[in-house]
Design an enzyme around this catalytic site. Structure first.
Site, PDB file in Angstrom:
ATOM      1  N   LYS A 178     -13.258  -1.041   6.799  1.00 14.06           N
ATOM      2  CA  LYS A 178     -13.872  -1.907   5.791  1.00 14.06           C
ATOM      3  C   LYS A 178     -14.801  -2.930   6.413  1.00 14.06           C
ATOM      4  O   LYS A 178     -15.926  -3.125   5.953  1.00 14.06           O
ATOM      5  CB  LYS A 178     -12.788  -2.638   4.987  1.00 14.06           C
ATOM      6  CG  LYS A 178     -12.196  -1.853   3.830  1.00 14.06           C
ATOM      7  CD  LYS A 178     -11.218  -0.807   4.283  1.00 14.06           C
ATOM      8  CE  LYS A 178     -10.534  -0.125   3.104  1.00 14.06           C
ATOM      9  NZ  LYS A 178      -9.578   0.904   3.568  1.00 14.06           N
ATOM     10  N   TRP A 224       0.856  -1.185   0.000  1.00 15.37           N
ATOM     11  CA  TRP A 224       0.000   0.000   0.000  1.00 15.37           C
ATOM     12  C   TRP A 224       0.893   1.235   0.000  1.00 15.37           C
ATOM     13  O   TRP A 224       1.803   1.351   0.826  1.00 15.37           O
ATOM     14  CB  TRP A 224      -0.891  -0.041   1.235  1.00 15.37           C
ATOM     15  CG  TRP A 224      -1.836   1.093   1.405  1.00 15.37           C
ATOM     16  CD1 TRP A 224      -2.645   1.651   0.462  1.00 15.37           C
ATOM     17  CD2 TRP A 224      -2.111   1.810   2.618  1.00 15.37           C
ATOM     18  NE1 TRP A 224      -3.404   2.666   1.001  1.00 15.37           N
ATOM     19  CE2 TRP A 224      -3.084   2.784   2.325  1.00 15.37           C
ATOM     20  CE3 TRP A 224      -1.620   1.710   3.921  1.00 15.37           C
ATOM     21  CZ2 TRP A 224      -3.588   3.659   3.285  1.00 15.37           C
ATOM     22  CZ3 TRP A 224      -2.111   2.578   4.883  1.00 15.37           C
ATOM     23  CH2 TRP A 224      -3.086   3.538   4.568  1.00 15.37           C
ATOM     24  N   ASP A 244      -0.013  -5.174   9.634  1.00 13.68           N
ATOM     25  CA  ASP A 244      -1.083  -4.240   9.283  1.00 13.68           C
ATOM     26  C   ASP A 244      -2.289  -5.057   8.834  1.00 13.68           C
ATOM     27  O   ASP A 244      -2.297  -5.623   7.741  1.00 13.68           O
ATOM     28  CB  ASP A 244      -0.624  -3.296   8.163  1.00 13.68           C
ATOM     29  CG  ASP A 244      -1.688  -2.250   7.831  1.00 13.68           C
ATOM     30  OD1 ASP A 244      -2.672  -2.125   8.588  1.00 13.68           O
ATOM     31  OD2 ASP A 244      -1.528  -1.555   6.809  1.00 13.68           O
TER      32      ASP A 244
END
Length: 396
Positions: A246, A130, A211
């Site tokens: 999310k 990311w 993460d």
């Protein structure tokens, strides 16, 4: 006074979304930003969260004062059980934690803490990762390096390269790892592969920073924490960033957590204090509303079961869209092997398309992917999957 300030080029993903919104074509397809979209192309509200919102409206806080610097205490208790599962007893007595501003806030607080106490360490992230991982750790003052992860030729995991690179890292190097639903590739490690990675981390005395933004989107809530459980069993210190943007569809509420697993309870007490200090120097205290919602859902067996059912439906829909796309591409282009897409999991897939192919998709077909070739699988639905498959087939 500020004439020396450089212009901001803009975030590439948000800029692309703006282009998509201005595109007048009715058949355009947005596969860019990391939102979960339902079959109707909308970001859904969870029924369990709506129930929690009704409860929150009827039960406001007694006084609108600041939360503690490390967040809502009940929330911190509830979410750590979700993050660590059956491994929680192995780490609970030596665990420091704080509520955070989503997963990004957890990474930022963790990066600042590490830079203060490991000033000579460097950070290694997967290639690719990311993009904001680079920005957050560079912003904290770290030099950011990469280890091999994705092989663009084979479009699968370069596991041998990953192991070779990790085996060369110096002690106390910070290693950013994705425990599930790797962003951007969607390529995850197997349990056996995680065992090998964890063994290297312990042998070389590395400092892993996990993460976890998509727990439950891969194979299940428990299955997606396998790397965390394996790490907990070693007794080795590590960090974990957790996000609920999310998996609770609470993007704007910025709900997350940061955990630091320490060597001992005495060390954890010191680290807990420094987490508070780090939060204080960033944003002082976190907001309460989103944390109250998550805490209420996780504190009710009925609401937790409802949430898990809704989360499973999201996972199954993304899996179905991925499988349908591969099948349609196989029919349109039997000469091209798209099976690598079916092996990927979670919200994202790495298409392997070149910048020229991605430009053609946008210009000729109105199908938007980000420049790296990452596709948000959740943007697919029954109305746009045929057009997407035809566009993909045309640019191959």
């Amino acid at each position: 006074m500020f004439e020396h300030v450089d212009a901001y080029a803009g975030d590439p993903i948000f800029s692309l979304v703006e282009q998509f919104m201005q595109d007048p074509r009715e058949d355009k397809v947005n596969l860019t930003i990391g939102f979960y979209f339902d079959e109707d192309g909308k970001v859904p509200d969870f029924n369990c969260v709506n129930t929690a919102k009704a409860w929150a409206a009827a039960n406001p806080p007694a006084s609108p004062v600041y939360l503690p610097m490390d967040g809502l205490p009940d929330y911190r208790v509830a979410v750590k059980s979700l993050a660590f599962g059956d491994a929680l007893p192995l780490v609970d007595s030596r665990l420091a934690s704080t509520q955070s501003l989503g997963g990004s806030g957890a990474l930022k607080v963790g990066a600042d803490l590490l830079k203060r106490y490991f000033p000579d360490s460097e950070v290694w992230v997967s290639n690719p990762t990311w993009e904001n991982h680079h920005s957050i750790f560079k912003g904290a003052g770290f030099k950011v390096n990469t280890y091999r992860y994705y092989n663009p030729e084979t479009k699968v995991l370069d596991f041998e390269g990953m192991l070779a690179d990790l085996n060369q890292l110096p002690e106390q190097a910070v290693v950013l790892l994705h425990p599930c639903c790797h962003n951007p590739t969607g390529i995850d490690l197997t349990t056996e592969q995680w065992q090998q990675v964890v063994a290297i981390v312990v042998k070389r005395n590395l400092l892993p920073f996990f993460d976890m933004a998509y727990q439950g989107f891969g194979f299940g809530l428990t299955e997606d924490t396998k790397a965390i459980q394996l790490m907990a069993e070693t007794g080795q210190p590590f960090l974990l960033a957790q996000s609920f943007s999310k998996i609770f569809s609470l993007y704007s509420e910025r709900v997350g957590a940061l955990y630091v697993v320490c060597e001992s309870s005495a060390t954890a007490e010191n680290v807990q204090g420094q987490l508070k200090f780090t939060v204080r120097t960033n944003y002082s205290t976190p907001p309460s509303f989103g944390a109250r919602l998550v805490n209420h859902v996780l504190g009710s067996e009925a609401l937790t079961n409802e949430w898990q059912t809704e989360l499973e439906a999201m996972r199954e829909r993304m899996h179905s869209m991925r499988q349908q796309l591969v099948e349609k591409l196989g029919e349109l282009r039997p000469d091209v092997d798209f099976s690598y897409l079916a092996a990927q999991v979670g919200m994202f897939s790495y298409t392997g398309f070149s910048p020229e192919q991605i430009k053609r998709l946008k210009d000729e077909f109105g199908v938007y992917l980000i420049a790296s070739g990452r596709m948000c699988v959740a943007g697919l639905n029954s109305r746009n999957i045929d057009a997407t498959a035809k566009a993909f087939a045309a640019v191959c």
